[in-house]
Design a protein around this motif. Structure first.
Motif, short mmCIF file in Angstrom:
data_model
loop_
_atom_site.label_atom_id
_atom_site.label_comp_id
_atom_site.label_asym_id
_atom_site.label_seq_id
_atom_site.Cartn_x
_atom_site.Cartn_y
_atom_site.Cartn_z
N PHE A 134 -30.46 22.32 20.76
CA PHE A 134 -29.76 23.58 21.03
C PHE A 134 -30.40 24.17 22.29
CE2 PHE A 134 -28.86 28.18 19.99
CZ PHE A 134 -27.47 28.07 19.96
N ARG B 90 -27.40 15.70 22.65
CA ARG B 90 -28.79 15.27 22.47
C ARG B 90 -29.33 15.71 21.11
NH1 ARG B 90 -28.16 12.49 26.71
NH2 ARG B 90 -28.23 13.42 28.76
N ILE C 64 -27.90 21.69 34.80
CA ILE C 64 -27.68 21.20 33.44
C ILE C 64 -28.69 21.82 32.48
CG2 ILE C 64 -27.81 19.13 32.00
CD1 ILE C 64 -26.84 17.45 34.25
N GLY D 82 -32.61 26.58 24.41
CA GLY D 82 -33.84 27.26 23.97
C GLY D 82 -34.46 28.12 25.05
N GLY D 83 -33.78 28.24 26.17
CA GLY D 83 -34.33 29.02 27.28
C GLY D 83 -33.55 30.29 27.56
N ALA E 216 -32.02 19.04 36.24
CA ALA E 216 -31.46 18.31 35.10
C ALA E 216 -31.90 18.91 33.77
CB ALA E 216 -31.88 16.84 35.17
N GLY E 217 -32.50 20.12 33.80
CA GLY E 217 -32.85 20.80 32.55
C GLY E 217 -34.20 20.40 32.00
N LEU E 218 -34.37 20.67 30.74
CA LEU E 218 -35.62 20.37 30.04
C LEU E 218 -36.05 18.92 30.29
CD1 LEU E 218 -37.70 21.08 27.72
CD2 LEU E 218 -35.98 20.17 26.16
N ASP E 219 -37.34 18.74 30.54
CA ASP E 219 -37.86 17.37 30.66
C ASP E 219 -37.87 16.74 29.27
OD1 ASP E 219 -39.55 15.08 30.73
OD2 ASP E 219 -40.31 15.76 32.66
N PRO F 74 -25.60 19.53 27.82
CA PRO F 74 -25.57 18.32 26.99
C PRO F 74 -26.41 18.42 25.73
CG PRO F 74 -26.95 17.97 28.93
CD PRO F 74 -26.40 19.36 29.05
N GLY G 241 -31.35 23.42 30.56
CA GLY G 241 -32.34 24.40 30.97
C GLY G 241 -32.23 24.78 32.44
N LYS H 287 -37.43 13.21 39.38
CA LYS H 287 -37.00 13.44 37.98
C LYS H 287 -35.85 14.44 37.95
CE LYS H 287 -40.12 10.82 36.03
NZ LYS H 287 -39.71 9.57 35.34
#
Ligand code: 1HE
Length: 268
Positions: free
Chosen positions: A148, A145, A117, A150-151, A72-75, A141, A119, A35
């Motif tokens: 905003f 999406r 990317i 958030g981390g 790749a950041g937030l799931d 990105p 997160g 992932k």
């Protein structure tokens, strides 16, 4: 601080991290390569647990991504399920996790390759030193999406690259290369292809050899001083300098220099 019954506390998923000890350095590998190391709740809880409970004797941490990408950041598959309240609780959870990294008792070095990317970039920003290899690239990105950061990205990233550059990334989807990244302050080091982890380990061994009080001052005092008003900052600096130089470790190291027993400072 919100406390939402709607969000049950996430359970750490130990399989999402590969944690190893190499001398005084702890390596923490993000382990969801299929992932692209997207950060899900189980992995975030595992990161929090890891940084809350570092083994004795660890004097530096290296965070890296297993596979071709850092993260790749937030799931995004988990995001789709949340309402506004859950979103707030989730963001504050991320803040707590990344605070554990930023205010870790030892220096944290991030080794970056491939996608860094959203997160994933926020996670990297919480580390104290970032090392990238040429495949690394940086993007936010969130704009495309409809979300905003958030981390903690809007707090930490502008301090590295400036508000204007971050706004451009979010508004236009601009992607920065590894070469641009080192010029603009995303990272402090750029290595040859495939070299980020090795360089991060080299730096980890180096910072692990510092006097613990020096590392404490750099991690805990320096960011506070930099954010303080100048007069408060100067006072805090004087106090920290006095504490550091009165430590036995400082006396021993300075004596070693005066006795010609330590390396001289030369360009590398
Ligand atoms: C994911 C994610 C993800 C990959 N969440 N599942 N982040 C993004 O907007 C970046 C989204 N990801 C990508 O643009 C690409 O995946 C990559 C450029 C990183 C990699 O591309 P590639 O071709 O190597 O892999 P892939 O085929 O796109 O992805 C492989 C699998 O990982 C696939 O799942 P599969 O079940 O179809 O195999 C993807 O769906 C999955 N995957 N990235 C969930 N991010 C606190 S606020 C922070 C806000 C953000 O971080 S926003 C940024 C989100």
């Amino acid at each position: 601080m919100l406390t939402g019954n709607a969000v049950s506390a996430a359970v750490a998923d130990p399989a999402t991290l590969v944690i190893e000890t190499v001398g005084p350095v702890l390596t923490v590998g993000l382990n969801r390569a299929s992932k692209r190391n997207a950060l899900n709740d189980g992995m975030m809880a595992a990161i929090q647990q890891c940084f809350s409970d570092l083994p004795d004797g660890i004097r530096a941490v290296v965070v890296h991504g297993i596979g071709e990408h850092f993260s790749a950041g937030l799931d995004l598959s988990e995001l789709r399920e949340r309402d506004a309240t859950e979103g707030l609780v989730h963001s504050q959870t991320w803040h707590r996790v990344f605070d554990r990294i930023q205010y870790c008792r030892v220096p944290v070095i991030a080794a970056l390759q491939g996608a860094v990317i959203g997160g994933g970039l926020e996670l990297a920003c919480a580390a104290h030193i970032r090392v990238a290899e040429p495949s690394a690239y940086f993007a936010l990105p969130e704009g495309s999406r409809g979300i905003f950061v958030g981390g903690g990205g809007s707090v930490r990233l502008p301090r590295l690259i400036g508000v204007a550059r971050m706004a451009d990334m979010m508004l236009t989807g601009r992607v920065y290369s590894a070469t641009e990244g080192v010029v603009h302050g995303f990272t402090q080091y750029l290595t040859e292809a495939g070299g980020a982890l090795a360089k991060a380990m080299e730096l980890g061994a180096r910072v692990a050899g510092n006097a613990p009080l020096t590392n404490f001052a750099v991690l805990q005092a320096l960011p506070m001083i930099a954010e303080a008003n100048p007069q408060t900052g100067l006072l805090m600096e004087s106090l920290m300098a006095t504490v550091a130089q009165s430590d036995q470790e400082a006396k021993t190291r300075i004596r070693a220099f005066l006795d010609h027993k330590t390396a001289k400072v030369r360009p590398t």
